[in-house]
Structures are given as C-alpha cells and as structure tokens.
Design a protein around this motif. Structure first.
Motif, PDB file in Angstrom:
ATOM      1  N   MET A   1       1.767  24.119  -1.070  1.00  0.00           N
ATOM      2  CA  MET A   1       2.700  23.116  -1.592  1.00  0.00           C
ATOM      3  C   MET A   1       2.125  22.421  -2.825  1.00  0.00           C
ATOM      4  O   MET A   1       2.844  22.137  -3.782  1.00  0.00           O
ATOM      5  CB  MET A   1       3.043  22.104  -0.490  1.00  0.00           C
ATOM      6  N   LYS A   2       0.807  22.162  -2.814  1.00  0.00           N
ATOM      7  CA  LYS A   2       0.168  21.585  -4.003  1.00  0.00           C
ATOM      8  C   LYS A   2       0.293  22.535  -5.199  1.00  0.00           C
ATOM      9  O   LYS A   2       0.542  22.103  -6.330  1.00  0.00           O
ATOM     10  CB  LYS A   2      -1.306  21.298  -3.730  1.00  0.00           C
ATOM     11  N   ALA A   3       0.119  23.825  -4.918  1.00  0.00           N
ATOM     12  CA  ALA A   3       0.261  24.822  -5.991  1.00  0.00           C
ATOM     13  C   ALA A   3       1.698  24.818  -6.520  1.00  0.00           C
ATOM     14  O   ALA A   3       1.920  24.928  -7.738  1.00  0.00           O
ATOM     15  CB  ALA A   3      -0.102  26.212  -5.460  1.00  0.00           C
ATOM     16  N   PHE A   4       2.667  24.676  -5.621  1.00  0.00           N
ATOM     17  CA  PHE A   4       4.077  24.594  -6.035  1.00  0.00           C
ATOM     18  C   PHE A   4       4.313  23.357  -6.896  1.00  0.00           C
ATOM     19  O   PHE A   4       5.014  23.422  -7.923  1.00  0.00           O
ATOM     20  CB  PHE A   4       4.972  24.577  -4.795  1.00  0.00           C
TER      21      PHE A   4
ATOM     22  N   VAL B   1      13.625  26.857  -4.211  1.00  0.00           N
ATOM     23  CA  VAL B   1      14.679  27.490  -5.014  1.00  0.00           C
ATOM     24  C   VAL B   1      15.124  26.542  -6.128  1.00  0.00           C
ATOM     25  O   VAL B   1      15.365  26.959  -7.263  1.00  0.00           O
ATOM     26  CB  VAL B   1      15.883  27.869  -4.124  1.00  0.00           C
ATOM     27  N   ALA B   2      15.218  25.247  -5.775  1.00  0.00           N
ATOM     28  CA  ALA B   2      15.648  24.245  -6.756  1.00  0.00           C
ATOM     29  C   ALA B   2      14.531  23.834  -7.699  1.00  0.00           C
ATOM     30  O   ALA B   2      14.776  23.094  -8.666  1.00  0.00           O
ATOM     31  CB  ALA B   2      16.170  23.015  -6.020  1.00  0.00           C
ATOM     32  N   ARG B   3      13.299  24.308  -7.428  1.00  0.00           N
ATOM     33  CA  ARG B   3      12.112  23.956  -8.235  1.00  0.00           C
ATOM     34  C   ARG B   3      11.955  22.447  -8.355  1.00  0.00           C
ATOM     35  O   ARG B   3      11.796  21.879  -9.443  1.00  0.00           O
ATOM     36  CB  ARG B   3      12.170  24.585  -9.625  1.00  0.00           C
ATOM     37  N   SER B   4      11.994  21.773  -7.209  1.00  0.00           N
ATOM     38  CA  SER B   4      11.928  20.314  -7.194  1.00  0.00           C
ATOM     39  C   SER B   4      11.029  19.828  -6.064  1.00  0.00           C
ATOM     40  O   SER B   4      11.402  19.906  -4.892  1.00  0.00           O
ATOM     41  CB  SER B   4      13.342  19.726  -7.025  1.00  0.00           C
TER      42      SER B   4
END
Length: 430
Positions: free
Chosen positions: A25-28, A100-103
């Motif tokens: 999640m940090k990488a995201f 998917v929403a990149r948020s």
C-alpha cells in the motif's frame, strides 16, 4: 451471532487488515504520488501519510463513540446496528476500487468511515446483547463480541498471507471484504427482536417488550422479567435521559464513571478476570522489556519475546478486552447507559488513536524500554480495580446500582434529582 459477526467481526478485521499489505500500500501511495507530481514522496512524508491511514481508524472510532447515545435513543439498539452498516458497506466499496481509481485518499477516508462503524458497534453490540441476556448468561453473552473481534483479526491475518490476498492484485480485495459481514447483517438482523428494555423503558411499549422477551426466552411467562425492567424504569424515571455532562456531575454515578475510564464470564466473575488479565499484561510487559534489552546478548531471548507477546494477548483477552463493555452495561441503568458507553468508547478510541500515532516515535526514543509505559498503566489499573470495582456476577441491574449507591455515599436525593431516586428493592429482597 448475527450482531457480533456483522459488527464486532468487522472491528477486528479492520484492525488487522492493513498490516500485511502495508508495504504494498505504501508503494501504491508512492506510485500514485509520482503519477501526479513527477517525483516520489520523501520517506518522512510517506511514513506520516501511512500513520494517518492507520490512525484514521481509531479516530473514526472516537467519532462513532460520540454518536452512540443519540443513535441508540433515536433508532434503538437493533436499529442503530442496521444503520451502522452504511459505515461499512460504503467504505468497503471505496477501498475495493481505490487502486483502479488511483486514489489513496479513498483509502484514508474509508478508514475513517470503518472506524466510525467500529466505534458504534464496539459500544452498541455489548449494550444490545447485555440487555437481551438473562442475568445468569449476561457474562457469557457479554464476551461474544470480543470473541468475534479476535476471529476478525485472525481471518484478516489468514487472508493477509502473500499466497492469498496480500499481493499486488489482491490487497484491494482484502480491504473490501469488510463489507460482506455488514451485508449479511443487513439481511438477517431485521428478523430479530429489539432490546426489551429499550421497548419498555424508552418506547413505553409493554406489548412489544413482552413479545420480544417471549421470543428470546422461548416461553410465555415473562412477567417476572417485565417486573424487573419496570423496577429499573421506576428507579430512574425522575432523572430522565442523562447526558454525558450530567453523567460527570452526578454523585450517584461517580465511581461507575471513574471505573469505565480506567478499564472495560460467568465462572470466575468480572472482577477476578479484570485483575487476572491486567496482572498478566503487566508481567508480560515487564518481561518483554527485559527480553528486548537482552536479545542481542542472549541467543534464546527472541523466543522469550514471542512468548511474552502471546501471554499479553491472552491476558488482554481474559479481562481488559471483553469485560469493560459488559461492566458498563451492568453498572449503569437505562437512562445513563448510552452516555456511559459514549464516555467509555471515547476514552478507548482516543487512547487507541494516540498510541497508533505516537508509538513509532516512542519506539525510536525508548527502544526496548517502550513497553515500560504500558506496564505502569497496567499496574495502576490493577490496583484501582482491586480497591474500587465490585463483583457484578449474577446480580440484577438494580442490585448492582445499590452497591454503587453505598460506594458513592448517596443517602438522599438532591434537588437536581439523582438517578437512583426511591428505587424499589429487587425481587430477592436484597
């Protein structure tokens, strides 16, 4: 089972769900930030952003605790649990769609919302089950929410294995699964009865209260229990609804309020389990501190550390985790119970939020001695329980309040009207 699985399970699940995929999640977060700004976020800001993500859950829990009183009085105990599913299903969808929403903002907002869900459910489920249960089973039913919180943590850790959902494709699904118990509760809970105490005392609907008790007990002769609830109603009618501010100002509730701030079972009793649980936690913290300090010099010390962590979890599950919510149900009458849950829940969630936010800095500053702080808290709480908290096992709500009336030294009713004005003796004559 429906109330605890649909609500308490989610509390445990969301406590643990973000642990396994934390690095993913940090990488995201970093990738999303780079896509927007053409450079990566610095290490301190990333750590702070992740701390906010984690701590939004207990902060939401604090907000949920503040909503307990108004909601349970307006919608009832069952109605509040049904309404609370909004704060689980909506964030489950948001978290599931966040990649998917990149948020990453969707995740942070969702953590706040599921925190509100947990804050409400952690207070309302014990209240609901405590008011449904006969007094001889109140302790046993009172620990059911804690069992499901623990099961939720376990399930999240199992699903959080890399071979299952803690991978690049699976972590949004891992976060989104929290909506399933809520959907099941939304389907099945409407078929179950509302709290008979709420129906009789607050809704003034004796017929509905009788029908609810008949369904719960499985027999038609519920007159004695209706009479006990009526006695509680008569005992507190003069006071009416007791707000949080009034709760703090009432001498007749002084020790009850102090007890739920300091910390919230049939065979041993509530008091013994609290004393045993906090004592185990205190010992585990002390030994863990020594083990961490010596782990680089003695080869087998890491195994002692693991044993201490397991012992702490066992001690916490014995008393400090399940008993406080049960105790709040028992030591407050109907008019003050929602406000009491708001106070206890607020202290719980604010403490949770504070620890989640500052512990990384405590760890950096104190190193292996970080747990001394918690050892001192456990010790002081053990002493307080030994000196102040009475045993409430197998006693009616009226009998328990008689004990606290003596402790609070309330011998007469003041003009502002205290909660326990002229209450009748219990059926046992005690």
């Amino acid at each position: 089972l429906i109330a605890a699985f649909g609500s308490s399970f989610q509390y445990g699940y969301n406590v643990s769900a973000v642990n396994s995929p934390a690095e993913l999640m940090k990488a995201f977060y970093n990738e999303t930030y780079y896509e927007r700004n053409d450079h990566y976020i610095n290490e301190f800001s990333l750590t702070l952003l992740w701390s906010v993500t984690v701590s939004m859950f207990p902060f939401g829990g604090f907000i949920g605790s503040l909503l307990v009183g108004p909601l349970v009085n307006k919608f009832g105990r069952k109605g509040t649990l049904l309404f609370n599913n909004i704060f689980s299903i909506v964030p489950a969808i948001l978290m599931g769609c966040s990649e998917v929403a990149r948020s990453f903002e969707m995740i942070i907002v969702s953590r706040l919302l599921v925190g509100i869900c947990a804050g409400l459910s952690s207070n309302v489920v014990p209240m609901y089950l405590g008011e449904l249960a006969p007094k001889n089973l109140r302790g046993a039913l009172g620990v059911v929410p804690q069992v499901f919180i623990t099961v939720g943590i376990l399930v999240a850790q199992i699903f959080g294995l890399r071979s299952l959902l803690a991978n690049k494709e699976g972590w949004p699904v891992l976060l989104g699964l929290t909506g399933i118990p809520a959907a099941l509760q939304l389907l099945f809970l409407p078929f179950f009865p509302e709290s008979p105490r709420y129906l009789l005392i607050q809704k003034k609907d004796e017929a509905a209260a009788r029908n609810a008790l008949k369904r719960l007990r499985g027999w038609d002769d519920v007159g004695a229990e209706i009479e006990e609830i009526r006695q509680e109603d008569e005992a507190e009618r003069a006071a009416g609804f007791i707000s949080v501010l009034k709760l703090f100002g009432m001498r007749s509730l002084r020790w009850q309020v102090i007890s739920i701030i300091v910390f919230v079972v049939e065979l041993l009793g509530r008091r013994v389990l609290l004393l045993l649980g906090f004592s185990v936690c205190f010992t585990a913290c002390c030994v863990l501190t020594a083990a961490l300090a010596l782990q680089d010099t003695i080869s087998w010390m890491p195994y002692v550390s693991i044993a201490c962590v397991i012992a702490y979890v066992i001690g916490h599950a014995l008393g400090p985790s399940p008993i406080p919510a049960l105790l709040i149900t028992e030591i407050f009458l109907q008019s003050s119970r929602p406000s009491a849950f708001m106070v206890g829940g607020s202290v719980h969630w604010l403490s949770n939020f504070t620890v989640g936010l500052i512990f990384p800095f405590i760890q950096a500053g104190l190193g292996p001695y970080s747990f001394i702080i918690f050892a001192v808290i456990c010790l002081l709480t053990t002493i307080y329980i030994f000196l102040v908290v009475p045993e409430t096992k197998a006693k009616t709500f009226i009998e328990i309040n008689q004990i606290f009336t003596k402790m609070n030294k309330v011998s007469e009713v003041h003009p502002e009207k205290e909660e326990l004005k002229d209450f009748p003796l219990s059926a046992s004559g005690q």
